[in-house]
Design a protein around this motif. Sequence first.
Motif, PDB file in Angstrom:
ATOM      1  N   TYR A   1       0.811  -1.216   0.000  1.00  0.00           N
ATOM      2  CA  TYR A   1       0.000   0.000   0.000  1.00  0.00           C
ATOM      3  C   TYR A   1       0.849   1.272   0.000  1.00  0.00           C
ATOM      4  O   TYR A   1       0.298   2.378  -0.020  1.00  0.00           O
ATOM      5  N   GLU A   2       2.182   1.120   0.018  1.00  0.00           N
ATOM      6  CA  GLU A   2       3.063   2.295   0.093  1.00  0.00           C
ATOM      7  C   GLU A   2       3.780   2.573  -1.222  1.00  0.00           C
ATOM      8  O   GLU A   2       4.061   3.727  -1.549  1.00  0.00           O
ATOM      9  N   HIS A   3       4.127   1.536  -1.962  1.00  0.00           N
ATOM     10  CA  HIS A   3       4.907   1.739  -3.185  1.00  0.00           C
ATOM     11  C   HIS A   3       4.009   1.689  -4.417  1.00  0.00           C
ATOM     12  O   HIS A   3       2.814   1.385  -4.337  1.00  0.00           O
ATOM     13  N   GLY A   4       4.626   1.963  -5.569  1.00  0.00           N
ATOM     14  CA  GLY A   4       3.883   1.896  -6.826  1.00  0.00           C
ATOM     15  C   GLY A   4       3.950   0.493  -7.406  1.00  0.00           C
ATOM     16  O   GLY A   4       3.923  -0.501  -6.686  1.00  0.00           O
ATOM     17  N   ALA A   5       4.090   0.444  -8.731  1.00  0.00           N
ATOM     18  CA  ALA A   5       4.100  -0.856  -9.384  1.00  0.00           C
ATOM     19  C   ALA A   5       5.311  -1.683  -8.970  1.00  0.00           C
ATOM     20  O   ALA A   5       5.256  -2.908  -8.933  1.00  0.00           O
ATOM     21  N   LEU A   6       6.430  -1.021  -8.629  1.00  0.00           N
ATOM     22  CA  LEU A   6       7.663  -1.712  -8.277  1.00  0.00           C
ATOM     23  C   LEU A   6       8.070  -1.339  -6.869  1.00  0.00           C
ATOM     24  O   LEU A   6       8.098  -0.155  -6.511  1.00  0.00           O
TER      25      LEU A   6
ATOM     26  N   SER B   1       6.353  -7.422  -6.554  1.00  0.00           N
ATOM     27  CA  SER B   1       5.234  -6.886  -5.785  1.00  0.00           C
ATOM     28  C   SER B   1       3.997  -7.721  -6.075  1.00  0.00           C
ATOM     29  O   SER B   1       3.953  -8.519  -7.011  1.00  0.00           O
ATOM     30  N   ILE B   2       2.966  -7.514  -5.268  1.00  0.00           N
ATOM     31  CA  ILE B   2       1.706  -8.216  -5.511  1.00  0.00           C
ATOM     32  C   ILE B   2       1.164  -7.853  -6.887  1.00  0.00           C
ATOM     33  O   ILE B   2       0.615  -8.696  -7.602  1.00  0.00           O
ATOM     34  N   THR B   3       1.350  -6.598  -7.287  1.00  0.00           N
ATOM     35  CA  THR B   3       0.883  -6.176  -8.608  1.00  0.00           C
ATOM     36  C   THR B   3       1.624  -6.927  -9.705  1.00  0.00           C
ATOM     37  O   THR B   3       1.028  -7.395 -10.677  1.00  0.00           O
ATOM     38  N   GLN B   4       2.957  -7.048  -9.545  1.00  0.00           N
ATOM     39  CA  GLN B   4       3.727  -7.795 -10.541  1.00  0.00           C
ATOM     40  C   GLN B   4       3.329  -9.272 -10.559  1.00  0.00           C
ATOM     41  O   GLN B   4       3.243  -9.892 -11.626  1.00  0.00           O
ATOM     42  N   GLN B   5       3.087  -9.850  -9.381  1.00  0.00           N
ATOM     43  CA  GLN B   5       2.637 -11.243  -9.329  1.00  0.00           C
ATOM     44  C   GLN B   5       1.296 -11.407 -10.038  1.00  0.00           C
ATOM     45  O   GLN B   5       1.065 -12.387 -10.758  1.00  0.00           O
ATOM     46  N   TYR B   6       0.406 -10.440  -9.834  1.00  0.00           N
ATOM     47  CA  TYR B   6      -0.898 -10.485 -10.505  1.00  0.00           C
ATOM     48  C   TYR B   6      -0.713 -10.436 -12.017  1.00  0.00           C
ATOM     49  O   TYR B   6      -1.370 -11.182 -12.761  1.00  0.00           O
ATOM     50  N   VAL B   7       0.194  -9.585 -12.479  1.00  0.00           N
ATOM     51  CA  VAL B   7       0.461  -9.489 -13.919  1.00  0.00           C
ATOM     52  C   VAL B   7       0.959 -10.822 -14.459  1.00  0.00           C
ATOM     53  O   VAL B   7       0.490 -11.313 -15.494  1.00  0.00           O
ATOM     54  N   LYS B   8       1.936 -11.419 -13.737  1.00  0.00           N
ATOM     55  CA  LYS B   8       2.490 -12.697 -14.191  1.00  0.00           C
ATOM     56  C   LYS B   8       1.396 -13.769 -14.258  1.00  0.00           C
ATOM     57  O   LYS B   8       1.273 -14.491 -15.259  1.00  0.00           O
TER      58      LYS B   8
ATOM     59  N   ALA C   1       2.581  -3.807 -15.000  1.00  0.00           N
ATOM     60  CA  ALA C   1       2.212  -3.477 -13.627  1.00  0.00           C
ATOM     61  C   ALA C   1       1.940  -1.988 -13.476  1.00  0.00           C
ATOM     62  O   ALA C   1       1.023  -1.571 -12.748  1.00  0.00           O
ATOM     63  N   VAL C   2       2.760  -1.178 -14.145  1.00  0.00           N
ATOM     64  CA  VAL C   2       2.536   0.279 -14.112  1.00  0.00           C
ATOM     65  C   VAL C   2       1.145   0.601 -14.661  1.00  0.00           C
ATOM     66  O   VAL C   2       0.394   1.400 -14.103  1.00  0.00           O
ATOM     67  N   ALA C   3       0.775  -0.074 -15.776  1.00  0.00           N
ATOM     68  CA  ALA C   3      -0.541   0.156 -16.377  1.00  0.00           C
ATOM     69  C   ALA C   3      -1.648  -0.264 -15.431  1.00  0.00           C
ATOM     70  O   ALA C   3      -2.682   0.393 -15.310  1.00  0.00           O
ATOM     71  N   VAL C   4      -1.454  -1.410 -14.764  1.00  0.00           N
ATOM     72  CA  VAL C   4      -2.465  -1.911 -13.831  1.00  0.00           C
ATOM     73  C   VAL C   4      -2.652  -0.951 -12.670  1.00  0.00           C
ATOM     74  O   VAL C   4      -3.774  -0.654 -12.239  1.00  0.00           O
ATOM     75  N   GLU C   5      -1.537  -0.438 -12.130  1.00  0.00           N
ATOM     76  CA  GLU C   5      -1.622   0.487 -10.996  1.00  0.00           C
ATOM     77  C   GLU C   5      -2.320   1.795 -11.381  1.00  0.00           C
ATOM     78  O   GLU C   5      -2.950   2.435 -10.561  1.00  0.00           O
TER      79      GLU C   5
END
Length: 797
Positions: free
Chosen positions: A110-115, A139-146, A180-184
């Motif tokens: 909840y503190e950082h961005g995509a990375l 990150s969780i976002t990157q894991q979601y992307v993968k 991940a950047v796009a998702v965020e």
Amino acid sequence: MRARDKGDRGVVQSVVLFLGVSVLSGALAAGLAIPFAGLAGFSTEKTAETLQDLPQELKTVPLARNSKIVAADGSLVANLYEQNRVPVKLSQINPIMRKAIVAIEDDRFYEHGALDAKGTLRALLRNQTEGAVQQGGSSITQQYVKLSLIEKANAANDPEAIQAATAETYQRKVAELRYAVAVEKEFSKDEILEKYLNLANFGDGTYGVEAAARHYFSTSAAKLTLPQAATLAGLVKNPTGYDPTNNKKRAKDRRDVVLRRMQELNVISAKQAGDAIKTPVINPAKIQPVPNGCANSKYPFYCEYIVSKLLENPAFGKTTKARDHYIKTAGILVKTSLDPRIQAAAQKSINEHSKPTDQAIAAVTMIEPGTGVVKAMAQSRPYGAGKNHTAYNYNVEKSYAGGYGGFQNGSTMKAFTIAAAIQQGFPLNHRIQSPPTIDLSGKKFSTCTGTTKDDDYHPSNSTDAHGDLTMVDAARASTNTYFLQLSQQVGLCPIATVAAALGMHDAQTGQPLKQVVSMTLGVDTVTPLMLANAYATFAARGLYCTPLLITSVTGYNGNPIKTPPPSCKQAIDPAVADGVNAVLHQVMEPGGTGGRLKFGPSDLAGKTGTINANLAVWFAGYSSKMAAASVVADAQPPYKNLIGQTLDGKKMSDASGSGTAGPVWQTAMEGALKGLPTTRFTAPSDKTMRGDVKDLPFVNGKSPQEAVGILQQAGFQAEIAPGLVDSEEAAGTVAYTSPRQRDGAPEGSKVLIYISNGSKGGGQPPNPPNTPPTIGNPPPQFPNCPPWHPKYPKCGR
């Protein structure tokens, strides 16, 4: 260069590359694409090309969801899925679960961005130092992307895309970062966490936190406890290795790591962590398996037949493969016609009258008249590959992959001959002299395309009834020689037409039934499903309905999906069906071949069937509320006589439609009709009873040639019966005709002329007429059934 120098340089290069990626994340967030030129020469050109080629947004496929097949009452028939998943909203997930997954996978989510540059650098340095991947930095976002990219590749069945989505390369990491950047940008942190928790693999065939909660703990995601949530959070790193159903110790150790991490982050207190660590990781009694596919269904044969019908529906995809994928991933709800109460009655009957270890098989299908709704389908051999098991469904056609393809139907075919005769205007008391054995060698039978014959055919009756029989008499005794002659008088084309209109065809090939001389005694192969539905048409007063197994299909959102609707048509006139019902009802009365099977107060009708060499025996019958067809047969080539084979654990000393297949039908029908109102068949009209008949000329006492000419001139076919009969008429003259002169006959029908032996009188035959005989003249074609003529009501009753 020394090995240590090479290792040091590798670490430096990786660090530099990572820092480049970190810088790039900020550039991407600003919508820029900076090539990696100059970063230690590490695939810089390829990395730059990858970045420039990537789209600006992550396009995902819909989450694969569990589909269900249910019975008419909503009870489960089967789950169908590629991934056992039940998506839920974040609000339906206990906050402790959310905290557990964030604590162990991405505590700064909840503190950082995509990375998470800090976390990724830490992981990268450790991995390079250890020489292998020891710690994840995504990150969780990157894991979601993968996970999304893998899911998309799997859905497309694209091996290259699957490999690209899982390759251990920095290029993949960079690609994931841009996505991940796009998702965020597109979604909030809570939305990303919800998507991740629904997508992740939680081991033992479960995907998504809701399915995992149900499977491991018999609870929901909303009710997960702290130790349960920690167990699931620990699974995503290694779903197989930390699966508590595989290795409790490893699963507990991993769970405890999660709990201690949550304590370190002050998500939970030391006491909460300590109490949770003391609990068992899993209670085996709470594990809730989710059986997948028809093989795990309570009704496997019925289920597989349903799936085969779904795979025929173009609404689910252009190809069979696409439809199969859709059915198992779209979260559809398939409601079927299966009635568990009636299915239980059918299976109970099978169990009472047969055993899986029998050499013979037994099967029965039950259908509701007037709707085509298939209520039940049961058989003696259970589903499977083991001994005394089978993958064959003995109730259905061969065009379905598991369908056995039926058995010859024997004398159940006589019902269609009766219907065709009534349709042609034959009265229910139509009389034919029916000897124990008859010579039909070379006799011509008309077909839809001409004529057919059998050069050597001497059929016999299987019962004692013979002589001057009516249609009702012959049906009650299933007299072969009567129905063969009736089929010759009616013509095979009308019989074939009626049968086809009622859904009868060759269950092996799908082709129309063959028009052969013995057609009325059974032809080709038919199934219990097909025969039960055809007889249901008689019960429904001629209303034929295509068998209906799938009553509705809805998407996971509740919206209906197009599926073939109920399809009914008036296949035969109600008056014709009423006549058939009246005839077949007498089969069930005392003295009829089905008399021993009569039960209850409702009107019943039915017909036995036995094929040559007793390879199969049938009983098909119905009330106004239910129709069923049962068969006992040898289903193991080379086929042998049922006599001597085992049924219900005993060797059969006899095999018949009434005594062998009949009890299966009777017990199933009794159970199905239990508690239902009493029903009666509609009585046939006088017109149906009397038939559409013309007066027959009186030819008794005339010479055979003269009689033939008179009958042909009156519009009938005429044929001289072989042999002589006892009569008061002079020897060599006409003793009588069949039908009798007093009964009349339908226009164009065949009249048999019987010659007297003079045994009851002493007269001499008259001189032959001057007119030449017309026996060789071609018979007139059968006209369409004309309106009933009140002036020809004669019908000895």
